[in-house]
Design a protein around this motif. Structure first.
Motif, PDB file in Angstrom:
ATOM      1  N   LEU A  38      46.189  55.376  32.664  1.00 46.22           N
ATOM      2  CA  LEU A  38      47.556  54.960  31.894  1.00 46.22           C
ATOM      3  C   LEU A  38      48.634  54.730  32.763  1.00 46.22           C
ATOM      4  O   LEU A  38      48.402  55.177  33.902  1.00 46.22           O
ATOM      5  CB  LEU A  38      47.975  56.054  30.930  1.00 46.22           C
ATOM      6  N   ASP A  39      49.693  54.130  32.329  1.00 45.09           N
ATOM      7  CA  ASP A  39      50.928  53.735  33.373  1.00 45.09           C
ATOM      8  C   ASP A  39      51.396  54.966  34.106  1.00 45.09           C
ATOM      9  O   ASP A  39      52.031  55.038  34.976  1.00 45.09           O
ATOM     10  CB  ASP A  39      51.986  53.210  32.491  1.00 45.09           C
ATOM     11  N   ASP A  40      51.432  56.421  33.524  1.00 38.05           N
ATOM     12  CA  ASP A  40      51.883  57.473  34.113  1.00 38.05           C
ATOM     13  C   ASP A  40      50.729  58.125  34.921  1.00 38.05           C
ATOM     14  O   ASP A  40      51.047  59.162  35.528  1.00 38.05           O
ATOM     15  CB  ASP A  40      52.312  58.256  32.931  1.00 38.05           C
ATOM     16  N   TRP A  85      43.919  57.453  21.590  1.00 37.64           N
ATOM     17  CA  TRP A  85      45.285  57.030  22.304  1.00 37.64           C
ATOM     18  C   TRP A  85      45.708  55.583  22.001  1.00 37.64           C
ATOM     19  O   TRP A  85      46.686  55.331  21.645  1.00 37.64           O
ATOM     20  CB  TRP A  85      45.020  56.926  24.047  1.00 37.64           C
ATOM     21  N   LEU A  86      44.779  54.558  22.124  1.00 41.32           N
ATOM     22  CA  LEU A  86      44.974  53.364  21.374  1.00 41.32           C
ATOM     23  C   LEU A  86      45.587  53.419  19.987  1.00 41.32           C
ATOM     24  O   LEU A  86      46.658  52.750  19.647  1.00 41.32           O
ATOM     25  CB  LEU A  86      43.905  52.357  21.198  1.00 41.32           C
ATOM     26  N   ARG A 136      47.057  55.578  18.452  1.00 41.02           N
ATOM     27  CA  ARG A 136      48.516  55.982  18.441  1.00 41.02           C
ATOM     28  C   ARG A 136      49.501  55.099  19.031  1.00 41.02           C
ATOM     29  O   ARG A 136      50.584  55.175  18.481  1.00 41.02           O
ATOM     30  CB  ARG A 136      48.515  57.366  19.299  1.00 41.02           C
ATOM     31  N   GLN A 137      48.895  54.295  19.842  1.00 44.58           N
ATOM     32  CA  GLN A 137      50.020  53.220  20.385  1.00 44.58           C
ATOM     33  C   GLN A 137      50.358  52.312  19.271  1.00 44.58           C
ATOM     34  O   GLN A 137      51.501  51.986  19.240  1.00 44.58           O
ATOM     35  CB  GLN A 137      49.455  52.555  21.478  1.00 44.58           C
ATOM     36  N   VAL A 138      49.261  51.904  18.421  1.00 44.83           N
ATOM     37  CA  VAL A 138      49.666  50.881  17.411  1.00 44.83           C
ATOM     38  C   VAL A 138      50.232  51.389  16.237  1.00 44.83           C
ATOM     39  O   VAL A 138      50.990  50.860  15.688  1.00 44.83           O
ATOM     40  CB  VAL A 138      48.109  50.244  17.084  1.00 44.83           C
ATOM     41  N   THR A 139      49.980  52.754  15.858  1.00 46.92           N
ATOM     42  CA  THR A 139      50.523  53.292  14.947  1.00 46.92           C
ATOM     43  C   THR A 139      52.010  53.970  14.900  1.00 46.92           C
ATOM     44  O   THR A 139      52.402  54.735  13.981  1.00 46.92           O
ATOM     45  CB  THR A 139      49.626  54.142  13.852  1.00 46.92           C
ATOM     46  N   GLY A 140      52.375  54.010  16.043  1.00 46.41           N
ATOM     47  CA  GLY A 140      53.403  54.705  16.424  1.00 46.41           C
ATOM     48  C   GLY A 140      53.147  56.252  16.662  1.00 46.41           C
ATOM     49  O   GLY A 140      54.469  57.128  16.343  1.00 46.41           O
ATOM     50  N   GLY A 141      52.107  56.785  16.738  1.00 46.45           N
ATOM     51  CA  GLY A 141      51.828  58.308  16.983  1.00 46.45           C
ATOM     52  C   GLY A 141      51.098  58.964  15.885  1.00 46.45           C
ATOM     53  O   GLY A 141      51.045  59.899  15.831  1.00 46.45           O
ATOM     54  N   TRP A 177      44.002  46.918  12.053  1.00 41.44           N
ATOM     55  CA  TRP A 177      44.854  46.789  13.236  1.00 41.44           C
ATOM     56  C   TRP A 177      46.397  45.831  12.782  1.00 41.44           C
ATOM     57  O   TRP A 177      47.111  45.713  13.638  1.00 41.44           O
ATOM     58  CB  TRP A 177      44.396  46.112  14.409  1.00 41.44           C
TER      59      TRP A 177
END
Length: 55
Positions: free
Chosen positions: A21-23, A36-37, A39-44, A54
């Motif tokens: 991940l970026d962090d 994780w993916l 949550r990224q698509v659905t806003g958590g 999707w």
């Protein structure tokens, strides 16, 4: 299984999939990466356990 030194530095298990991940956190299990993916698509708030697309 990847045995390259650069990959072992990221994932000591030397197994794929691996997502960096970026962090700097590293996810090394398919289930963790999939959640994780989602949550990224659905806003958590992914509707886990339900059928969804999707978009």
């Amino acid at each position: 299984m990847l045995k390259e030194p650069w990959f072992k530095a990221i994932n000591p298990k030397s197994k794929v999939p691996t997502l960096v991940l970026d962090d700097g956190r590293v996810l090394t299990e398919f289930g963790a990466i999939a959640i994780w993916l989602a949550r990224q698509v659905t806003g958590g708030n992914p509707p886990l356990g339900k059928s969804w697309s999707w978009g």
